[in-house]
Motif scaffolding. Structure first.
Motif, PDB file in Angstrom:
ATOM      1  N   ALA A  34      16.189  -7.295  25.688  1.00 53.23           N
ATOM      2  CA  ALA A  34      15.830  -8.709  25.712  1.00 53.23           C
ATOM      3  C   ALA A  34      15.398  -9.135  27.113  1.00 53.23           C
ATOM      4  O   ALA A  34      14.411  -9.862  27.284  1.00 53.23           O
ATOM      5  CB  ALA A  34      17.006  -9.562  25.242  1.00 53.23           C
ATOM      6  N   VAL A  35      16.133  -8.674  28.135  1.00 55.96           N
ATOM      7  CA  VAL A  35      15.794  -9.000  29.521  1.00 55.96           C
ATOM      8  C   VAL A  35      14.439  -8.406  29.890  1.00 55.96           C
ATOM      9  O   VAL A  35      13.587  -9.070  30.497  1.00 55.96           O
ATOM     10  CB  VAL A  35      16.894  -8.494  30.476  1.00 55.96           C
ATOM     11  N   ALA A  36      14.211  -7.146  29.520  1.00 51.94           N
ATOM     12  CA  ALA A  36      12.950  -6.479  29.846  1.00 51.94           C
ATOM     13  C   ALA A  36      11.767  -7.144  29.143  1.00 51.94           C
ATOM     14  O   ALA A  36      10.708  -7.368  29.738  1.00 51.94           O
ATOM     15  CB  ALA A  36      13.037  -5.000  29.458  1.00 51.94           C
ATOM     16  N   THR A  37      11.949  -7.475  27.863  1.00 52.86           N
ATOM     17  CA  THR A  37      10.877  -8.111  27.093  1.00 52.86           C
ATOM     18  C   THR A  37      10.589  -9.510  27.613  1.00 52.86           C
ATOM     19  O   THR A  37       9.435  -9.950  27.685  1.00 52.86           O
ATOM     20  CB  THR A  37      11.254  -8.155  25.601  1.00 52.86           C
ATOM     21  N   SER A  38      11.646 -10.220  28.009  1.00 52.06           N
ATOM     22  CA  SER A  38      11.476 -11.545  28.594  1.00 52.06           C
ATOM     23  C   SER A  38      10.663 -11.479  29.884  1.00 52.06           C
ATOM     24  O   SER A  38       9.842 -12.352  30.158  1.00 52.06           O
ATOM     25  CB  SER A  38      12.846 -12.173  28.864  1.00 52.06           C
ATOM     26  N   ALA A  39      10.891 -10.427  30.672  1.00 54.69           N
ATOM     27  CA  ALA A  39      10.118 -10.257  31.908  1.00 54.69           C
ATOM     28  C   ALA A  39       8.630 -10.123  31.591  1.00 54.69           C
ATOM     29  O   ALA A  39       7.777 -10.678  32.294  1.00 54.69           O
ATOM     30  CB  ALA A  39      10.610  -9.032  32.674  1.00 54.69           C
ATOM     31  N   ALA A  40       8.308  -9.400  30.523  1.00 57.18           N
ATOM     32  CA  ALA A  40       6.904  -9.242  30.133  1.00 57.18           C
ATOM     33  C   ALA A  40       6.309 -10.551  29.639  1.00 57.18           C
ATOM     34  O   ALA A  40       5.120 -10.828  29.839  1.00 57.18           O
ATOM     35  CB  ALA A  40       6.789  -8.166  29.048  1.00 57.18           C
ATOM     36  N   LEU A  41       7.122 -11.373  28.986  1.00 56.97           N
ATOM     37  CA  LEU A  41       6.643 -12.661  28.484  1.00 56.97           C
ATOM     38  C   LEU A  41       6.395 -13.655  29.622  1.00 56.97           C
ATOM     39  O   LEU A  41       5.699 -14.659  29.431  1.00 56.97           O
ATOM     40  CB  LEU A  41       7.667 -13.252  27.508  1.00 56.97           C
ATOM     41  N   GLY A  42       6.963 -13.384  30.790  1.00 54.85           N
ATOM     42  CA  GLY A  42       6.805 -14.306  31.912  1.00 54.85           C
ATOM     43  C   GLY A  42       5.363 -14.490  32.339  1.00 54.85           C
ATOM     44  O   GLY A  42       4.971 -15.584  32.774  1.00 54.85           O
ATOM     45  N   PHE A  43       4.538 -13.441  32.207  1.00 54.95           N
ATOM     46  CA  PHE A  43       3.156 -13.564  32.686  1.00 54.95           C
ATOM     47  C   PHE A  43       2.324 -14.543  31.863  1.00 54.95           C
ATOM     48  O   PHE A  43       1.689 -15.436  32.433  1.00 54.95           O
ATOM     49  CB  PHE A  43       2.477 -12.199  32.751  1.00 54.95           C
ATOM     50  N   PRO A  44       2.265 -14.416  30.517  1.00 59.65           N
ATOM     51  CA  PRO A  44       1.479 -15.417  29.770  1.00 59.65           C
ATOM     52  C   PRO A  44       2.013 -16.829  29.923  1.00 59.65           C
ATOM     53  O   PRO A  44       1.239 -17.795  29.936  1.00 59.65           O
ATOM     54  CB  PRO A  44       1.567 -14.933  28.314  1.00 59.65           C
ATOM     55  N   ILE A  45       3.342 -16.964  30.044  1.00 55.50           N
ATOM     56  CA  ILE A  45       3.921 -18.289  30.278  1.00 55.50           C
ATOM     57  C   ILE A  45       3.407 -18.864  31.597  1.00 55.50           C
ATOM     58  O   ILE A  45       2.948 -20.007  31.669  1.00 55.50           O
ATOM     59  CB  ILE A  45       5.460 -18.213  30.299  1.00 55.50           C
ATOM     60  N   ALA A  46       3.472 -18.049  32.645  1.00 53.81           N
ATOM     61  CA  ALA A  46       3.082 -18.515  33.975  1.00 53.81           C
ATOM     62  C   ALA A  46       1.585 -18.776  34.067  1.00 53.81           C
ATOM     63  O   ALA A  46       1.149 -19.754  34.687  1.00 53.81           O
ATOM     64  CB  ALA A  46       3.503 -17.492  35.030  1.00 53.81           C
ATOM     65  N   LEU A  47       0.782 -17.922  33.441  1.00 56.38           N
ATOM     66  CA  LEU A  47      -0.671 -18.083  33.505  1.00 56.38           C
ATOM     67  C   LEU A  47      -1.106 -19.394  32.859  1.00 56.38           C
ATOM     68  O   LEU A  47      -1.820 -20.197  33.477  1.00 56.38           O
ATOM     69  CB  LEU A  47      -1.361 -16.905  32.814  1.00 56.38           C
ATOM     70  N   ALA A  48      -0.690 -19.626  31.621  1.00 53.55           N
ATOM     71  CA  ALA A  48      -1.094 -20.852  30.925  1.00 53.55           C
ATOM     72  C   ALA A  48      -0.516 -22.085  31.606  1.00 53.55           C
ATOM     73  O   ALA A  48      -1.200 -23.103  31.775  1.00 53.55           O
ATOM     74  CB  ALA A  48      -0.646 -20.795  29.461  1.00 53.55           C
ATOM     75  N   GLY A  49       0.757 -22.003  32.021  1.00 52.41           N
ATOM     76  CA  GLY A  49       1.390 -23.141  32.676  1.00 52.41           C
ATOM     77  C   GLY A  49       0.764 -23.472  34.019  1.00 52.41           C
ATOM     78  O   GLY A  49       0.610 -24.643  34.382  1.00 52.41           O
ATOM     79  N   THR A  50       0.375 -22.445  34.772  1.00 55.47           N
ATOM     80  CA  THR A  50      -0.257 -22.670  36.077  1.00 55.47           C
ATOM     81  C   THR A  50      -1.614 -23.350  35.909  1.00 55.47           C
ATOM     82  O   THR A  50      -1.933 -24.313  36.628  1.00 55.47           O
ATOM     83  CB  THR A  50      -0.426 -21.328  36.819  1.00 55.47           C
TER      84      THR A  50
END
Length: 267
Positions: free
Chosen positions: A178-194
């Protein structure tokens, strides 16, 4: 920026990068309170401080996530099928979150940050065992879950781990995965949010020098250098800790940050 501030931001980035790799939270839960302190000390407009701290935090996660996920992927811990199912909803939700935040004043936004984080910490600390038959939802359910995760993450400037990790563990995903997969999800979250924070922030008059929308570029640059360096070490450490200890670290870290932001909202 003076040398003292640069050193402080590098140290902050290093600490956040390690925590991001360790906990899969993208570092935003740690960054927002500290960036808030720094911008307030630099006498940025009070009505912009929280918004800019959240936007700058979210932007750093693009870099931290890439560094962290490489280390997790090397251990085969990232569930890429889950990433693919959640990512479309996350991209949409992460654009909407900053738009919601732009409609809120600083106190309300700080309170929302604190409440969301405290709730997530409680869910993790209670550690109520999911039903043995519970599994991740079907594709439509994953799209909806991704939308909620992205919206909340974009709203409070985090990588989404404070929602996605409890969500996945509740569906019987091992905490390390879950921690590892969450780390991968961080990029699309950050890209769209930025991109959303730049778009909505550009409409705000009299932004401080060095700003791109709501993002404060000098802090983004220095913090990213520190966080990218240490995120892989945090990821490696995560795989050495027992499940229960990792959950406790995750929960109590979030509690302390929730308390600070609620204090900021009330003051």
């Amino acid at each position: 920026m003076d040398i003292t501030l640069i050193i402080a931001l590098l140290a902050l980035g290093a600490a956040v990068g390690f925590a991001a790799g360790l906990l899969g939270i993208g570092g935003g839960m740690l960054l927002v309170p500290f960036i808030t302190m720094i911008l307030a000390a630099k006498h940025f407009p009070q009505e912009l401080v929280i918004h800019m701290a959240i936007a700058t935090s979210l932007a750093t996660i693009m870099f931290t996530s890439i560094s962290s996920v490489r280390a997790h992927h090397a251990r085969g811990a990232v569930l890429w099928r889950v990433v693919k199912l959640l990512a479309p909803g996350i991209l949409i939700g992460s654009w909407i979150g900053p738009w919601i935040g732009a409609q809120m004043d600083s106190s309300t936004l700080a309170a929302a940050f604190g409440i969301f984080v405290a709730f997530s910490a409680t869910q993790m600390l209670i550690d109520k065992k999911p039903a043995a038959s519970r599994d991740l939802p079907s594709a439509p359910g994953m799209f909806g879950a991704g939308g909620v995760i992205g919206m909340l993450a974009g709203l409070v400037g985090a990588g989404g781990g404070f929602v996605s990790v409890p969500f996945m563990t509740w569906c019987n995903v091992r905490i390390h995965n879950a921690v590892a997969t969450s780390a991968a999800l961080g990029f699309p979250i950050a890209l769209a949010g930025t991109l959303s924070n730049i778009y909505y922030g550009m409409r705000v008059p009299e932004l401080p020098s060095g700003s791109l929308g709501y993002i404060y570029l000098p802090a983004l640059l220095v913090i990213s250098i520190g966080s990218v360096t240490t995120a892989p070490f945090g990821a490696r450490t995560a795989h050495k800790l027992p499940v229960r200890s990792l959950k406790k670290v995750f929960a109590f870290t979030l509690y302390s940050l929730a308390a600070y932001m609620l204090y900021k909202a009330l003051s």
